[in-house]
Every structure is written in C-alpha cells, then in structure tokens.
Design a protein around this motif. Structure first.
Motif, PDB file in Angstrom:
ATOM      1  N   THR A 429       0.828  -1.206   0.000  1.00  0.00           N
ATOM      2  CA  THR A 429       0.000   0.000   0.000  1.00  0.00           C
ATOM      3  C   THR A 429       0.862   1.255   0.000  1.00  0.00           C
ATOM      4  O   THR A 429       2.087   1.203   0.193  1.00  0.00           O
ATOM      5  N   ALA A 430       0.216   2.394  -0.181  1.00  0.00           N
ATOM      6  CA  ALA A 430       0.929   3.679  -0.175  1.00  0.00           C
ATOM      7  C   ALA A 430       1.610   3.936   1.169  1.00  0.00           C
ATOM      8  O   ALA A 430       2.620   4.645   1.247  1.00  0.00           O
ATOM      9  N   GLU A 431       1.051   3.324   2.231  1.00  0.00           N
ATOM     10  CA  GLU A 431       1.631   3.497   3.561  1.00  0.00           C
ATOM     11  C   GLU A 431       2.721   2.474   3.848  1.00  0.00           C
ATOM     12  O   GLU A 431       3.290   2.460   4.946  1.00  0.00           O
ATOM     13  N   GLY A 432       3.005   1.600   2.886  1.00  0.00           N
ATOM     14  CA  GLY A 432       4.067   0.620   3.056  1.00  0.00           C
ATOM     15  C   GLY A 432       3.642  -0.673   3.733  1.00  0.00           C
ATOM     16  O   GLY A 432       4.482  -1.493   4.107  1.00  0.00           O
ATOM     17  N   ARG A 433       2.333  -0.880   3.892  1.00  0.00           N
ATOM     18  CA  ARG A 433       1.871  -2.135   4.486  1.00  0.00           C
ATOM     19  C   ARG A 433       1.861  -3.238   3.428  1.00  0.00           C
ATOM     20  O   ARG A 433       1.563  -2.993   2.255  1.00  0.00           O
ATOM     21  N   ILE A 434       2.197  -4.453   3.870  1.00  0.00           N
ATOM     22  CA  ILE A 434       2.207  -5.611   2.981  1.00  0.00           C
ATOM     23  C   ILE A 434       0.859  -6.313   3.117  1.00  0.00           C
ATOM     24  O   ILE A 434       0.481  -6.756   4.207  1.00  0.00           O
ATOM     25  N   VAL A 435       0.125  -6.393   2.019  1.00  0.00           N
ATOM     26  CA  VAL A 435      -1.199  -7.014   2.038  1.00  0.00           C
ATOM     27  C   VAL A 435      -1.128  -8.332   1.265  1.00  0.00           C
ATOM     28  O   VAL A 435      -0.747  -8.363   0.095  1.00  0.00           O
ATOM     29  N   ILE A 436      -1.462  -9.414   1.952  1.00  0.00           N
ATOM     30  CA  ILE A 436      -1.447 -10.749   1.359  1.00  0.00           C
ATOM     31  C   ILE A 436      -2.886 -11.160   1.063  1.00  0.00           C
ATOM     32  O   ILE A 436      -3.725 -11.262   1.964  1.00  0.00           O
ATOM     33  N   LEU A 454       5.215 -16.328   8.076  1.00  0.00           N
ATOM     34  CA  LEU A 454       6.005 -16.669   6.897  1.00  0.00           C
ATOM     35  C   LEU A 454       6.445 -15.399   6.167  1.00  0.00           C
ATOM     36  O   LEU A 454       7.617 -15.267   5.767  1.00  0.00           O
ATOM     37  N   THR A 455       5.526 -14.455   5.996  1.00  0.00           N
ATOM     38  CA  THR A 455       5.841 -13.215   5.285  1.00  0.00           C
ATOM     39  C   THR A 455       6.909 -12.406   6.018  1.00  0.00           C
ATOM     40  O   THR A 455       7.875 -11.917   5.412  1.00  0.00           O
ATOM     41  N   GLU A 456       6.764 -12.276   7.325  1.00  0.00           N
ATOM     42  CA  GLU A 456       7.736 -11.520   8.117  1.00  0.00           C
ATOM     43  C   GLU A 456       9.111 -12.172   8.072  1.00  0.00           C
ATOM     44  O   GLU A 456      10.139 -11.484   7.952  1.00  0.00           O
ATOM     45  N   ARG A 457       9.130 -13.502   8.125  1.00  0.00           N
ATOM     46  CA  ARG A 457      10.421 -14.204   8.099  1.00  0.00           C
ATOM     47  C   ARG A 457      11.097 -14.054   6.741  1.00  0.00           C
ATOM     48  O   ARG A 457      12.301 -13.772   6.673  1.00  0.00           O
ATOM     49  N   MET A 458      10.336 -14.225   5.661  1.00  0.00           N
ATOM     50  CA  MET A 458      10.945 -14.165   4.333  1.00  0.00           C
ATOM     51  C   MET A 458      11.416 -12.762   3.971  1.00  0.00           C
ATOM     52  O   MET A 458      12.432 -12.593   3.286  1.00  0.00           O
ATOM     53  N   LEU A 459      10.683 -11.752   4.439  1.00  0.00           N
ATOM     54  CA  LEU A 459      11.020 -10.377   4.069  1.00  0.00           C
ATOM     55  C   LEU A 459      11.832  -9.652   5.136  1.00  0.00           C
ATOM     56  O   LEU A 459      12.229  -8.504   4.940  1.00  0.00           O
ATOM     57  N   LEU A 499       6.151 -13.903  -2.698  1.00  0.00           N
ATOM     58  CA  LEU A 499       7.136 -13.083  -1.989  1.00  0.00           C
ATOM     59  C   LEU A 499       8.487 -13.122  -2.681  1.00  0.00           C
ATOM     60  O   LEU A 499       9.209 -12.113  -2.737  1.00  0.00           O
ATOM     61  N   ARG A 500       8.848 -14.301  -3.207  1.00  0.00           N
ATOM     62  CA  ARG A 500      10.120 -14.380  -3.951  1.00  0.00           C
ATOM     63  C   ARG A 500      10.043 -13.530  -5.216  1.00  0.00           C
ATOM     64  O   ARG A 500      11.026 -12.892  -5.615  1.00  0.00           O
ATOM     65  N   LEU A 501       8.897 -13.524  -5.880  1.00  0.00           N
ATOM     66  CA  LEU A 501       8.720 -12.681  -7.073  1.00  0.00           C
ATOM     67  C   LEU A 501       8.842 -11.212  -6.737  1.00  0.00           C
ATOM     68  O   LEU A 501       9.392 -10.411  -7.511  1.00  0.00           O
ATOM     69  N   ALA A 502       8.240 -10.842  -5.566  1.00  0.00           N
ATOM     70  CA  ALA A 502       8.305  -9.438  -5.161  1.00  0.00           C
ATOM     71  C   ALA A 502       9.728  -9.035  -4.800  1.00  0.00           C
ATOM     72  O   ALA A 502      10.212  -7.967  -5.187  1.00  0.00           O
ATOM     73  N   GLY A 503      10.399  -9.896  -4.030  1.00  0.00           N
ATOM     74  CA  GLY A 503      11.788  -9.627  -3.662  1.00  0.00           C
ATOM     75  C   GLY A 503      11.905  -8.591  -2.566  1.00  0.00           C
ATOM     76  O   GLY A 503      11.116  -7.660  -2.469  1.00  0.00           O
ATOM     77  N   LYS A 504      12.900  -8.775  -1.712  1.00  0.00           N
ATOM     78  CA  LYS A 504      13.096  -7.853  -0.586  1.00  0.00           C
ATOM     79  C   LYS A 504      13.372  -6.427  -1.039  1.00  0.00           C
ATOM     80  O   LYS A 504      13.020  -5.471  -0.370  1.00  0.00           O
ATOM     81  N   VAL A 513       2.054  -8.283  -7.027  1.00  0.00           N
ATOM     82  CA  VAL A 513       2.562  -9.513  -7.640  1.00  0.00           C
ATOM     83  C   VAL A 513       1.644 -10.674  -7.279  1.00  0.00           C
ATOM     84  O   VAL A 513       1.204 -10.797  -6.138  1.00  0.00           O
ATOM     85  N   THR A 514       1.364 -11.522  -8.267  1.00  0.00           N
ATOM     86  CA  THR A 514       0.524 -12.702  -8.035  1.00  0.00           C
ATOM     87  C   THR A 514       1.269 -13.958  -8.451  1.00  0.00           C
ATOM     88  O   THR A 514       1.933 -13.986  -9.492  1.00  0.00           O
ATOM     89  N   CYS A 515       1.152 -14.998  -7.634  1.00  0.00           N
ATOM     90  CA  CYS A 515       1.754 -16.295  -7.947  1.00  0.00           C
ATOM     91  C   CYS A 515       0.682 -17.378  -7.814  1.00  0.00           C
ATOM     92  O   CYS A 515      -0.005 -17.456  -6.795  1.00  0.00           O
ATOM     93  N   SER A 516       0.540 -18.190  -8.835  1.00  0.00           N
ATOM     94  CA  SER A 516      -0.408 -19.303  -8.823  1.00  0.00           C
ATOM     95  C   SER A 516       0.360 -20.594  -9.027  1.00  0.00           C
ATOM     96  O   SER A 516       1.245 -20.669  -9.886  1.00  0.00           O
ATOM     97  N   ILE A 517       0.043 -21.616  -8.227  1.00  0.00           N
ATOM     98  CA  ILE A 517       0.768 -22.882  -8.339  1.00  0.00           C
ATOM     99  C   ILE A 517      -0.212 -24.050  -8.395  1.00  0.00           C
ATOM    100  O   ILE A 517      -1.348 -23.968  -7.940  1.00  0.00           O
TER     101      ILE A 517
END
Length: 684
Positions: A429-436, A454-459, A499-504, A513-517
């Motif tokens: 978001t514009a405020e820098g929040r990560i929305v999953i 998981l998100t906090e650990r990866m990023l 998250l890997r697609l988005a990258g730190k 970014v969207t990932c479908s598996i």
C-alpha cells in the motif's frame, strides 16, 4: 467483513423460504400458492462429469420429480423469515408418491496391482468381513446461508462458503453470466468441515431471484433443513478379504466398495469423491504384495453425499484397521505387533493403490505410540480390569492421508470443476503495508498468524506490517478454496512464491505480484491409540483416553495444529460412537432433529494427548503436510477398535458403525445365541 452471514443486513432485503418434498420419490403435480417453481425460475443445471463420471446434477429446484425428502420444489419470499415460512406452509403441492428408482451407477474405479491371485492361493489364512460406515452429516455450528444483491448489472453474493471462486464459477454457469459479473464475499464462517465446499441449489435460487426481483434476497438455513437437505457423508459398505500368513503378515487384499451417494451428484466434486478416495486409501500405510479394489458410486432416494472431513479415507482406515485387529485376534497376536510387521518401511514410495507417499516413518510412529502410552502397562491394566468384569478396550490405528491435492489428481477422478490451483497476491500500500491476498478462506484454521509469520520471516519485517485478506473474488486471486488441508501446502507455497517474485528490494508502494501454483499431493500420517470402557449393563461406550502421534511435516503454528487435531478427534469419536443420519425403508429420515441425531458433548471427550514426529515433505516449499483431517481419520480406526476390543471377551464382533449401545447389545446377543446353538449341537 465482520460478523457471520446471519448478522448481515441489506436495506430492503427479502427473506427466502423453501417448499420441500415430504416424500422420498414423487411426481410433482400442480403447485398452488405464492411460489416460484423450477420452470418459472429458469436456472440451468451445473455441469458435472468428466472421465468415468456420469452426469446427474442436483437441480436448483426439483423438476418433474422429487428424489429425496427435503428436496426443494419451490421458493417463496417475504419481508421477514417468519412471514416467508408462513407463506411456504400455505403452498399446496400435488405429489404422487412413486416407487423407488433403480440405483444409477455414477462412477466406478478398479485398482488391480501386484500378485493378488497368487497371494490368495498360497496364503495360510484368509479372512472375509463386510464393514459398514453409517451415513452421517458434517453439522457445523453455523448452518448454510447466502445473501444476494444484483445492482447495475453486477451480482454480489455473500456466502458462508469454503470455495468462493468455485461458487462464482458455478453461479455464472447456471445463470449464464460472465464470471467477472459476479463478486463473492465470505464473511465469518462458523465451521465448514467440507459441507460448505459445494455450490448448493439455494445459492443458485437466491442469485437468480436477486436478479429477477431487483432487491437483495437472503436465505439462512434452519437446523432441520441442514440435517435433511445439505449434504451427508459416508454411507459406505466394504466387503474385504485379506490373505495373510501365520506370522500376521498380510500378503494381499481384495475389497469391494459400494458408496451410496444419494439422489444427485454434487458440484464441484461429483459422485466420484467417496469411492475414488477410499479406493486408494485401503491398506495405504501397509506393505502388500497385491491389492484389488472395485469401488463404485450408486444413487438412492436420500440426501446427496458430498465432502466431509476425512472423506473416503475415513471408510478405508476404518475397514483396514478393523481387519488388522481381526487378523491379530485370529492368530492370537498383539494388534501393535501385527501393525509393526505390516507397516511400510521405505519411504518415499508409491503404494499399490497409487499413493505417491513423499515422506514419513511409520515404524517410528508406532514406536512413539508404544512409548508414550505405556503400552505394556496399559495392557496389564486391561487384564486387571477384565478380571474385575469390566469391558475395557484398547484400539490402534496407523494411517496416511492426502492433502494439497492438485489439478492432475482431480482430473484423474473425472472432476473437471475444481481447478486444483492455489494462489497468492502480494500488494504494497501507499503506507508501506504488505497485504497478502490468498485464494483460500478462513473457516477456523487460523490462517492469518501462519501467513504473517512466513511473510515476516521471508522479508525480514518487524511484526505488525502484514495484513491478510481472504474470501473476496474481486481482489483475491482465483484458486481452489479451503479444503483437503491445502492451506499448509499449496497456499503457503503460493505465498512463498509471490514473496520471492516481489523480492526484498522491490517492496515499494504500488508493488502488486501474483503467484499461482499447481501443488502436488503430500501425505501426512499418524498413529493413534484410544482407550474405551463399555458399561457392562447399559453397553454405553465411554472414551477414557486418547493419544495422537502425528506427522504433518514441519509444524507452522503449534497451537493451531494442536487444536485442529483435537477438534478432528472429537468429531471422529462422535462419528464412531453416536452419529447416524438414518433412514427408514420408505426413505423417510429418522434423524431430522438434534433429538435424534446425537453428537458428542464436552464431557464425552477426554484430554487428548498429542505428540509430533517431524518428517518434512520434500515436495512442499515449507516442508509442511497439513493436519486438518488427521484427527477424524485416526479416530475412525482407533476408537472403533477400542470399542470392539472391549466387547471381544464376550464373543461379540462389531462391523457396522456407529458402535452405539444398540449395536453392541445386538452383537453380544448374536454371539451368545451362536455359542448356545454350538453347545447344543456338540451336546446332541
């Protein structure tokens, strides 16, 4: 969105009530009164059928004939639910009762692997028994419900569902709308258990009436409707033959599996769900030289059968584990030792039933059960209890289950309407929040903490910056939904992929970014032990102790996993001891209220001991394997065997679930009568 569906209010909303058939099979004649019928509604059938599956769709409203008690034949509406119910009672329907139709075969599958005939020819022993699993119902605390609103050419559906995107697809198909013209929103869900993983006739009716009337319409299921006309589960019979040696090693198994799937095939799973799952799960934790299974789905004049926690695997584990105890009794061997001698030893492997097991250590599961339970001391306690005249039983179960089922497995079963995909969208978001945003929904699994962690650990984020959103088809990526424990497999993998697609380094506001598996099945496993005492006068069984040793791979959230296991065990124990959606010979339900459909209460369930064995899956990115259905599956074997073991000294043999007092008494009476007849023959 706060609140449950029954809490939602839309200005000007109309309340729906359905006119339902009182007959198991009847022609529908003239309908008099303020009701809309199937002809007037104009809703198409949901497409069903694929490879090996005969289409037999459940209509939105019965057309021409009603095929089970409780089937909706017309709908009315009013400003309040009470007024709508009064209107429904005023509708007169001319029914002409009919004789039952001959069962239709909607699905059949055969497994024939290994040297079955050779094994039976050279086996020292062969046992044959027929095991029955009663028809039962998922019974979530919150019943089904839907609120539909059509405005400016767009349909919005609020539904207590596990499958928002599949619901959108089904409604679009039935109403001949584009999927983009429909938005599905999922409020709080008070339990799903597989029941809410279907597209129901009532959802189609509500959607069409909202479009027709130009006003919001709402339907909240009452408990009687839930028991009569939602979906049921199981209603399976397994004729099983086992060939084995004097050492208790099972060489080969033959099984004929008949699944009563009720009046219609359910969307999206079709009639293949129970038989296909059960067929692959028979003796799936054991090393066989031959396996032959014939499984089929047939219709009846009963409520349709659909998904329910542990679907198919419950039946297979129950029949498998009961047969192993019968083998142990036949040979005078300890049931734990028989399982040790037969358990699969070298994983990963592919079973004769086609299960591609990814990881596990079944001998270690059994060793943990033996150690933690104090198995030898427990058997001594049993011997002492029996000397005192108590009916004291110990039951075991070893099993595996599938989770995270992907596209190829559904297609192999002839299921075309389940994508098998899981997806995640990461937005900053514009405020820098990560929305999953995920393709799943929250139905009590406690997704958010695991997804945030998981998100906090990866990023490398500090806590508090991650928001989780599920259950909105406008903003969440399309996928399968929430069932078959896929949250800990496919959904977690999709989050990690996104998250890997988005990258730190690229988490600037505006990132999207969207990932479908397409996940590959993984196989959690477990070994359970139950202790039961049966009252020697009333024959009421009481569960006294329960131990679950689980291998769900890497544990993502310890508390959530433990509560999933405990809830599953309570549910499975209820199915074994109490629950039955019984019908009379005339097709009339005998358990249409909670006075007749018995469920366990808190006092019926002891403290559940839980141990973990961790063998990470090499397939899922997090090494996790899912645990949502394990407790129920294990209880179908362990509790059933414990009750059977308790009454074994009386010569009784239990084969038909549930194991309530009446069936226990009947089995004891049969054993007593047989013993007396045998004595008279010998004496004569």
């Amino acid at each position: 969105m706060p609140g449950y569906l029954a809490d939602l209010r839309a200005p000007g909303a109309l309340e729906l009530a359905f006119v339902r058939s009182p007959f198991a099979h009847a022609l529908i004649g003239k309908i008099s009164g303020p009701a809309v019928t199937a002809t007037e509604l104009g809703v198409g059938d949901l497409r069903l059928g694929g490879h090996g599956v005969a289409p037999w769709p459940w209509p939105a409203l019965a057309r021409g004939e009603a095929r089970f008690v409780g089937e909706a034949v017309a709908v009315v509406w009013a400003e309040t639910r009470a007024e709508a119910e009064d209107l429904a009672e005023s509708v007169e329907v001319e029914f002409e009762p009919l004789e039952p139709e001959a069962p239709r075969r909607l699905f059949e599958r055969t497994i024939d692997a290994g040297a079955v005939d050779v094994c039976f020819q050279r086996a020292e022993h062969v046992l044959e028994r027929t095991f029955s699993c009663a028809r039962q119902t998922p019974l979530p605390l919150e019943t089904r419900g839907v609120l539909a609103h059509f405005e400016a050419g767009r349909l919005t559906l609020w539904s207590s569902t596990q499958i928002p995107h599949i619901l959108r697809r089904g409604v679009a198909q039935a109403l001949e709308l584009e999927e983009t013209a429909i938005r599905v929103l999922v409020p709080e869900v008070g339990g799903g258990f597989g029941l809410k993983a279907h597209v129901f006739p009532e959802e189609l009716v509500a959607a069409q009436l909202a479009r027709r009337l130009g006003r919001p319409v709402r339907w909240i299921e009452d408990r009687r409707e839930n028991l009569l006309a939602s979906v049921h589960a199981h209603d399976n019979e397994v004729l099983m033959r086992a060939a084995f040696g004097a050492d208790g090693r099972v060489l080969a198994v033959e099984a004929d599996l008949r699944c009563d799937v009720g009046a219609y095939s359910v969307y999206p799973f079709s009639a293949s769900l129970e038989p296909a799952t059960a067929a692959s799960a028979i003796f799936a934790a054991y090393d066989l030289q031959g396996l032959r299974v014939s499984a089929r789905a047939v219709t009846s004049h009963r409520c349709p059968v659909g998904a329910y926690r542990g679907v198919g695997t419950n039946t297979a584990v129950y029949a498998t584990e009961r047969m192993l105890d019968l083998i142990a009794g036949h040979l005078g061997l300890d049931p734990l030792e028989v399982r040790r001698r037969n358990a699969l030893r070298h994983l990963p492997c592919t079973t004769l039933g086609g299960r591609e097991l990814d990881s596990g250590d079944y001998l270690e599961l059994l060793r943990r059960v033996e150690s933690v339970s104090g198995y030898e001391a427990l058997r001594r306690e049993q011997a002492e209890a029996r000397r005192q005249g108590k009916l004291f039983g110990i039951g075991l179960a070893l099993f595996n289950e599938h989770s995270g089922t992907g596209q190829s497995e559904y297609r192999s079963r002839g299921i075309e309407e389940v994508s098998g995909l899981d997806a995640c969208r990461v937005r900053v978001t514009a405020e820098g929040r990560i929305v999953i945003h995920t393709s799943s929904v929250e139905i009590g699994q406690n997704h958010a903490p695991a997804y945030r962690r998981l998100t906090e650990r990866m990023l490398g984020l500090e806590p508090g910056r991650v928001d989780i959103h599920e259950g909105d088809t406008d903003v969440c990526p399309p996928g399968t939904g929430a069932f078959v424990s896929r949250g800990a497999v496919g959904v977690l993998d999709a989050i990690a992929g996104a998250l890997r697609l988005a990258g730190k380094q690229d988490l600037a506001p505006g990132t999207d970014v969207t990932c479908s598996i397409d996940p590959k099945q993984v196989f959690p496993s477990g070994a359970h032990l139950a202790v039961v005492e049966v009252d020697a006068v009333t024959f009421v069984p009481r569960l006294k102790r329960y131990l679950a040793v689980e291998d769900c791979g890497n544990v993502i959230d310890q508390r959530t996993v433990s509560e999933q296991i405990r809830g599953g065990v309570a549910m499975g124990a209820g199915k074994v001891l109490l629950e039955e959606s019984a019908y009379g010979e005339d097709g009339q339900p005998l358990a249409a209220t909670l006075l007749d459909y018995l469920v366990p209460v808190a006092a019926d369930i002891p403290r559940i001991e839980i141990e973990h064995l961790v063998s990470p899956s090499p397939i899922s990115a997090q090494g996790s394997k899912g645990v949502g259905e394990a407790g129920t599956i294990g209880a179908f074997g362990a509790v059933a065997n414990a009750v059977a073991d308790a009454v074994a000294p009386l010569g009784a043999e239990l084969l038909e679930l549930p194991y309530g007092p009446q069936r226990i008494f009947a089995a004891i009476q049969l054993a007593t009568t047989s013993k007396q007849k045998k004595g008279r023959r010998l004496g004569g």
